[in-house]
Write a protein that holds these residues in place. Sequence first.
Motif, short mmCIF file in Angstrom:
data_model
loop_
_atom_site.label_atom_id
_atom_site.label_comp_id
_atom_site.label_asym_id
_atom_site.label_seq_id
_atom_site.Cartn_x
_atom_site.Cartn_y
_atom_site.Cartn_z
N UNK A 46 0.84 -1.19 0.00
CA UNK A 46 0.00 0.00 0.00
C UNK A 46 0.88 1.24 0.00
N UNK A 47 0.82 2.03 -1.07
CA UNK A 47 1.61 3.27 -1.11
C UNK A 47 1.00 4.35 -0.22
N UNK A 48 1.85 5.17 0.35
CA UNK A 48 1.34 6.30 1.13
C UNK A 48 2.26 7.50 0.93
N UNK A 49 1.67 8.68 1.07
CA UNK A 49 2.46 9.89 0.91
C UNK A 49 1.86 11.01 1.73
N UNK A 50 2.71 11.96 2.04
CA UNK A 50 2.30 13.18 2.72
C UNK A 50 2.71 14.33 1.82
N UNK A 51 1.71 15.13 1.45
CA UNK A 51 1.97 16.25 0.56
C UNK A 51 2.38 17.47 1.37
N UNK A 52 3.19 18.27 0.79
CA UNK A 52 3.63 19.50 1.44
C UNK A 52 4.92 19.95 0.80
N UNK A 53 5.64 20.72 1.53
CA UNK A 53 6.93 21.19 1.06
C UNK A 53 7.92 20.96 2.19
N UNK A 54 8.54 19.88 2.18
CA UNK A 54 8.75 18.80 1.22
C UNK A 54 7.70 17.70 1.39
N UNK A 55 7.76 16.73 0.48
CA UNK A 55 6.84 15.60 0.52
C UNK A 55 7.55 14.37 1.07
N UNK A 56 6.72 13.42 1.53
CA UNK A 56 7.22 12.13 2.01
C UNK A 56 6.45 11.05 1.26
N UNK A 57 7.14 10.03 0.82
CA UNK A 57 6.47 8.87 0.21
C UNK A 57 7.07 7.60 0.76
N UNK A 58 6.22 6.56 0.80
CA UNK A 58 6.69 5.28 1.31
C UNK A 58 5.79 4.17 0.79
N UNK A 59 6.40 3.04 0.45
CA UNK A 59 5.67 1.83 0.10
C UNK A 59 6.48 0.63 0.57
#
Length: 189
Positions: free
Chosen positions: A76-89
Amino acid sequence: GRQPGSRGLAPENAGVKTAGPGWVETAEHLMAAPGIYAIGDSNKRVLLAHAAEHQAHYAVGHILGEEEDAYNSDPMPSCIYGNNEIMHVGPHADQLVKEFKPQGKEVSVSYSQLVANPIAQAYGCNQGWIKVTWVEGKVYSVAGWGHGVSHLLTAATIMVQQHWEGNRIIFAHPTLEESLKNALLAKRE
């Protein structure tokens, strides 16, 4: 502190069981009771919009008889939007170490810094990194932090789902996606 919105709905009247503050309990096919499916945030499996959509497609397929196997969303992919961003799978590196090291399997990590990426440099947003965690030479998780890294999530999910063993495609140049390639090719620690 997200909470389910099931209070006052009396799900028990339909044979639906809840846990804690009202999370709907589901069986392996996302069924909460005969003929009743619980998808999305209501079942607390994964509190993400794309997870709810994936569960909804599965539930409809199960209703139509097109899905027989138990529901499985991994990875399951997940991400946090913003400045900067975070992504994880995929599982976090420490989870993989805990699971596989006792079995004598090699767990390693490789990194790519966005400072080396030409598109990140062009946008002046070159702080960040991409991290790949390997188990026995196969990709088990990808994580990233930096400007625009959420756009790498679909490719990262494919890499994890297929347990890539290295760089299997040509990455266009110059793109942010090249940071994935660089992480795949980097020295593993």
